[in-house]
Design an enzyme around this catalytic site. Structure first.
Site, PDB file in Angstrom:
ATOM      1  CE  LYS A 155      33.861 115.535  98.734  1.00  0.00           C
ATOM      2  NZ  LYS A 155      32.527 115.333  98.172  1.00  0.00           N
ATOM      3  NE  ARG A 197      31.908 119.582 100.255  1.00  0.00           N
ATOM      4  CZ  ARG A 197      33.179 119.796  99.908  1.00  0.00           C
ATOM      5  NH1 ARG A 197      33.535 119.756  98.648  1.00  0.00           N
ATOM      6  NH2 ARG A 197      34.080 120.019 100.827  1.00  0.00           N
ATOM      7  N   GLY A 247      31.155 112.532  91.372  1.00  0.00           N
ATOM      8  CA  GLY A 247      29.886 112.909  90.746  1.00  0.00           C
ATOM      9  C   GLY A 247      28.783 111.866  90.850  1.00  0.00           C
ATOM     10  CG  MET A 279      26.887 108.889  96.138  1.00  0.00           C
ATOM     11  SD  MET A 279      27.600 108.321  97.651  1.00  0.00           S
ATOM     12  CE  MET A 279      29.299 108.710  97.482  1.00  0.00           C
ATOM     13  NE  ARG A 296      39.067 113.866  93.955  1.00  0.00           N
ATOM     14  CZ  ARG A 296      37.807 113.910  93.567  1.00  0.00           C
ATOM     15  NH1 ARG A 296      36.890 113.292  94.249  1.00  0.00           N
ATOM     16  NH2 ARG A 296      37.449 114.569  92.499  1.00  0.00           N
ATOM     17  CG  HIS A 353      42.585  79.560  67.762  1.00  0.00           C
ATOM     18  ND1 HIS A 353      42.645  80.431  66.704  1.00  0.00           N
ATOM     19  CD2 HIS A 353      43.713  78.818  67.702  1.00  0.00           C
ATOM     20  CE1 HIS A 353      43.751  80.201  66.022  1.00  0.00           C
ATOM     21  NE2 HIS A 353      44.414  79.213  66.604  1.00  0.00           N
ATOM     22  CB  SER A 360      54.341  74.203  83.518  1.00  0.00           C
ATOM     23  OG  SER A 360      53.815  75.427  83.077  1.00  0.00           O
ATOM     24  CB  CYS A 397      52.561  78.067  80.962  1.00  0.00           C
ATOM     25  SG  CYS A 397      51.854  76.427  80.822  1.00  0.00           S
ATOM     26  CE1 TYR A 400      57.384  78.919  84.118  1.00  0.00           C
ATOM     27  CE2 TYR A 400      58.831  77.642  85.554  1.00  0.00           C
ATOM     28  CZ  TYR A 400      57.935  77.707  84.495  1.00  0.00           C
ATOM     29  OH  TYR A 400      57.574  76.566  83.828  1.00  0.00           O
TER      30      TYR A 400
END
Ligand code: PEP
Ligand code: MG
Length: 891
Positions: free
Chosen positions: A26, A96, A105, A107, A352, A468, A778, A845, A865
């Site tokens: 702010k 503030r 909201g 604080m 903001r 599973h 992998s 994987c 990958y």
């Protein structure tokens, strides 16, 4: 001397938007707006370091802060021509909070500070409006007493309601000056009676106490919880902005409002906001009066009867619109703005970057690229990859009131409703009748695969994110909630017991929200997914940016097709065991497992061969030309066998076997710890005929699919759970022999890579030796996490949440990679493996292949990958692009 205070106002400022770590979001943006010459009331921001000082010094403020604040006040007095505590033109202040990250909201704030029994008179005189002054004073007392003195807000509301009733008024706006004055007296009396203290009359005392209270609100329970939920470090602290008040409650030419520069739910490029005439900010939030639309377009769209700001205050509106355009262009993002109009004059109080839905985020990012405001890379980095889930699955309508009857882990995203069933058989029967069901189980096993297929969603009361049920449901793209410990399944009595004493029966409807991990009672309205043009364009840009490929974990043609539609570039893991549960296959598989000798096993394998072959042909054809990694059989064999006495009796009958004999065979292969027992490559070494059958099915299918599609299959065969190079050598020997004989039989040799999963710490440590045989690695990070931590992946959910709550670990390592431990093993294996074989292909994987933080780690580790379940493919594409952009930016 430390600089604790940064001033802004009068067209200049001591800080900028980039200083949000110091000034809070702010404060930083107020400074930026002031420096841009926008109409910002003058003020000062006390830096976040003071928050650290406050907590480090017994909740006191630094001595030299006072002088800096007084100097700041003097500058504000000069700029406004008002005096703090003055008896002619009194200066009032807003105090503030404002942290680096937005914590809306959470604080505290005190407005209208500086009023007392004298300044209220001066304020009324100066404004020529006594009613306004007394209304403002009562607001101040209410807020100050609540925030600084801890007086319950409700007590004030009661007095106010009582006073209005006595005066015969319905609305606050009907109250006269005298009536407000009476309210003020009653407020002050109440404070004196309840607290034995008079309401402080010294404005400087008010200011110091308010500053202290705002710093104190950094540690209030709701702020602490918010920070935990959003990973905001407590050390950041809040800043405190002290600013000259401007008044939206100064009659009918005054107003206060909030606006977004674009629609935060659709992303449409149109100003979107609400305002209230003759009001202060908290009135909008309190919802006592219905706010009016800012624009005419908005008023018409919402059917509002009261005039828009555009109509009511055309000049202020025109200026506001121009400021919105300036701010959006300056911050290059959609802004969420607070403003006040005081007697026709516009003041900006906050700006903001606005929160938005994923759909809106996508549209805004793509539109801003088209408008030339941001680059493709900016657009890619503005979308949170996990939020894409919102676009890929049906989701619960956000407007709906949720009746939550239990919650667990959000194992597979999306939402679905259906009748409760407690067994896979019921699910299959219901599907055949065209009924939609949710399969509810304590936990699932591979035998439930059909039931899961038939169900709209799956709920289990046990199990973690790699259980599973979780893995399979993600693969299928159906919503799933696991480990819902607050729900009890009483399948014997066809009942489900939810929180708050809710009892539901078989056939009652529930809805799962797999993205939130919630179970809701009844049918809930949904929003259907729509992969709009913006989505496609953004993903295209992401694909151009990323270095790593994105593959999928798919075992069925259905998964493979879905994954291709989501942009998968091949299969990184086909778990062949899942294919053995389809239809009649489970019986043949059981025959094979229960056979007492090799001849018996081979007889059953001969029946399985054509089934596997046809599955592979279909997968290869769908993936035409793309790499496909087939993993040989991995799980312990008992997973295929019946468990309870009744199941054993059923299976024995179907197989024409004595139940006693079957029970003895099951007993003979029973293991104490099957996850670490006879599974993975160990099966292929004990029973090479299984690997032989699988290899034959793979090579024959590759040959057939290549002939069918005209594209050679980019084949990779993967051996699971290798710890010793000799294990891989043995199994690769089987694969190579089968490859040679199929090539001889067909006259075509299919090229292939043989590699291994890295799932055991020993495999990672010996990667340089294993890479002498393996042509790719992998990383099976589900097992690698399990074996590195020594935590059973199926039992982790019983204590990992406790670990998180107690701060022992930050996140579940089965969900997001443990960089320090498991990650180090990955890095080490990648380096050692490539030292032996520089072109060693590396992928991941495990479930982490679809987790953005883990994907970012994989980019750094140099993997080629990532592979993940079909519905996470777009998330992985975006996350891989963001990781590549990050790396490029840092080099
Ligand atoms: C793994 O262990 O990470 C893996 C992908 O294999 P599975 O989950 O089938 O054990
Ligand atoms: Mg594994």
């Amino acid at each position: 001397m430390a600089k604790w205070v940064y001033r802004f106002g009068g067209g200049t400022a001591e800080g900028r938007a980039a200083d949000s770590a110091l000034l809070g979001g702010k404060g930083a943006n107020l400074a930026e707006m002031a420096a841009l010459g926008l109409p910002v009331p003058p003020g000062m921001t006390i830096v976040t370091d003071v928050c650290g000082w406050y907590y480090g010094n017994g909740k006191t403020l630094p001595d030299d802060l006072r002088k800096q604040v007084l100097d700041g006040l003097a500058a504000m007095e000069e700029e406004t021509g008002r005096t703090f505590g003055g008896d002619t033109r009194p200066l009032l202040l807003s105090v503030r909070s404002g942290a680096r990250a937005s914590m809306p909201g959470m604080m505290d704030t005190v407005l209208n500070l500086g009023l007392n029994d004298e300044t209220v008179q001066a304020l009324g005189h100066d404004a020529g409006d006594a009613r306004f002054a007394w209304d403002t004073y009562r607001r101040f007392i209410q807020m100050y007493a609540d925030v600084v003195m801890g007086v319950d807000h409700e007590i004030f509301e009661e007095i106010l309601e009582d006073e209005k009733a006595q005066c015969g008024h319905e609305y606050d706006t009907e109250m006269s000056a005298v009536e407000w004055q009476h309210v003020v007296s009653r407020y002050k009396e109440m404070i004196e009676e309840e607290f034995g203290e008079v309401f402080p009359q010294d404005p400087h005392e008010q200011l110091w106490k308010a500053i202290g209270a705002v710093f104190a609100s950094w540690m209030n329970p709701r702020a602490v919880t918010f920070r935990t939920l959003h990973n905001i470090p407590a050390e950041w602290g809040t800043a405190v902005s002290v600013q000259a008040m401007v008044f939206g409650n100064l009659g009918s030419t005054s107003a206060t409002g909030v606006a977004f520069t674009r629609n935060p739910s659709t992303g449409e490029k149109s100003l979107y906001g609400e305002f209230l005439v003759n009001a202060q900010g908290e009135d909008v939030v309190a919802g006592i009066r219905t706010p009016q639309s800012i624009t005419e377009e908005g008023r018409i769209a919402t059917g509002g009867e009261k005039p828009s700001m555009e109509k009511l205050m055309p000049e202020a509106f025109a200026e506001f619109k121009a400021v919105c355009t300036t701010l959006e262009a300056h911050f290059r993002d959609m802004q969420d703005i607070e403003f006040t109009v005081e007697r026709g004059k516009l003041f900006m109080l906050q700006t903001r970057n606005g929160k938005r839905t994923t759909r809106a985020a996508m549209k805004i990012a793509v539109d801003m690229v088209d408008e030339g405001v941001i680059t493709h890379e900016d657009a890619i980095c503005r979308i949170e990859p996990p939020s894409l889930d919102q676009l890929l699955h049906p989701t619960i309508d956000p407007k709906v009131q949720r009746r939550v009857i239990g919650s667990g882990l959000p194992a597979s995203p999306g939402a679905a409703s259906g009748e409760i069933v407690f067994s896979s058989e019921e699910a299959i029967a219901a599907e055949a009748e065209g009924r939609k069901v949710i399969l509810v189980r304590t936990e699932t096993s591979p035998e439930d695969i059909h039931g899961m297929h038939a169900a709209e969603g799956v709920l289990t009361t046990r199990g973690g994110m790699t259980s599973h049920a979780a893995v399979v449901a993600r693969g299928m793209g159906i919503p799933c909630v696991v480990g819902a410990g607050s729900i009890r399944v009483d399948a014997r009595n066809d009942k489900l017991l939810g929180v708050g004493g809710v009892v539901l029966k078989r056939g009652d409807i529930i809805t799962l929200d797999g993205s939130a991990g919630q179970v809701l009672a009844g049918v809930v309205p949904m929003i259907q997914p729509e992969l709009s043009g913006d989505f496609g364009r953004l993903m295209e840009w992401a694909d151009k940016c990323r270095r790593m490929d994105v593959r999928t974990n798919a075992d069925t043609p259905q998964d493979a097709r879905a994954a291709r539609a989501f942009g998968a570039e091949g299969i990184g893991l086909c778990r062949t065991e899942h294919m053995f549960f389809e239809g009649e296959r489970i019986h043949v598989m059981r025959e094979m497992i229960l056979a007492e000798d090799e001849a018996g096993r081979r007889a059953a394998l001969d029946k399985l061969l054509p089934m596997q072959r046809s599955d592979f042909i279909e997968l290869f054809s769908i993936m035409s030309g793309l790499p496909v990694t087939i993993r040989l059989l991995d799980p312990p064999l008992h997973e295929f066998l019946p468990k309870t006495e009744a199941e054993i009796a059923d299976v024995a009958e179907a197989m024409g076997m004595e139940p006693g004999f079957l029970a003895r065979r099951i007993d003979a292969i029973h293991e104490f710890n099957p996850m670490m027992g006879h599974r993975g490559c160990r099966l292929a070494i004990s029973y090479p005929e299984i690997a032989e059958m699988q290899a034959r099915a793979i090579f024959e299918a590759a040959d057939a699919a290549a002939a069918e599609t005209g594209a050679p299959v980019a084949l990779e065969i993967m051996v699971p759970l290798v710890g010793l190079r000799a294990e891989l050598d043995y199994v690769k020997g089987v694969i190579d022999r089968v490859a040679a004989s199929v090539a001889e039989e067909t006259g075509n040799a299919t090229a292939y890579l043989a590699g291994t999963m890295i799932e055991l710490p020993r495999a990672a440590l010996r990667a340089h030796v294993i890479a002498e045989t393996a042509e790719f690695f992998s990383f099976g990070t589900n097992d690698l996490t399990q074996t590195t931590f020594g935590i059973s992946r199926d039992d982790a959910a019983t204590f990992i949440p406790t670990y998180q709550r107690k701060g022992i670990i930050e996140h579940d390592p089965f969900v997001s990679l443990d960089f320090e431990g498991v990650g180090e093993l990955i890095q080490l294996a990648a380096e050692r493996g490539r030292r032996t074989r520089s072109d060693l292909k590396l992928g991941i994987c495990g479930e982490h292949g679809g987790d953005p933080a883990s994907i970012s780690f994989c980019e750094d580790a140099g993997l080629d990958y990532v592979s993940c379940s079909p519905f996470r493919v777009p998330i992985a594409r975006l996350a891989a692009a963001q990781a590549a952009i990050r790396v490029r930016a840092s080099t």
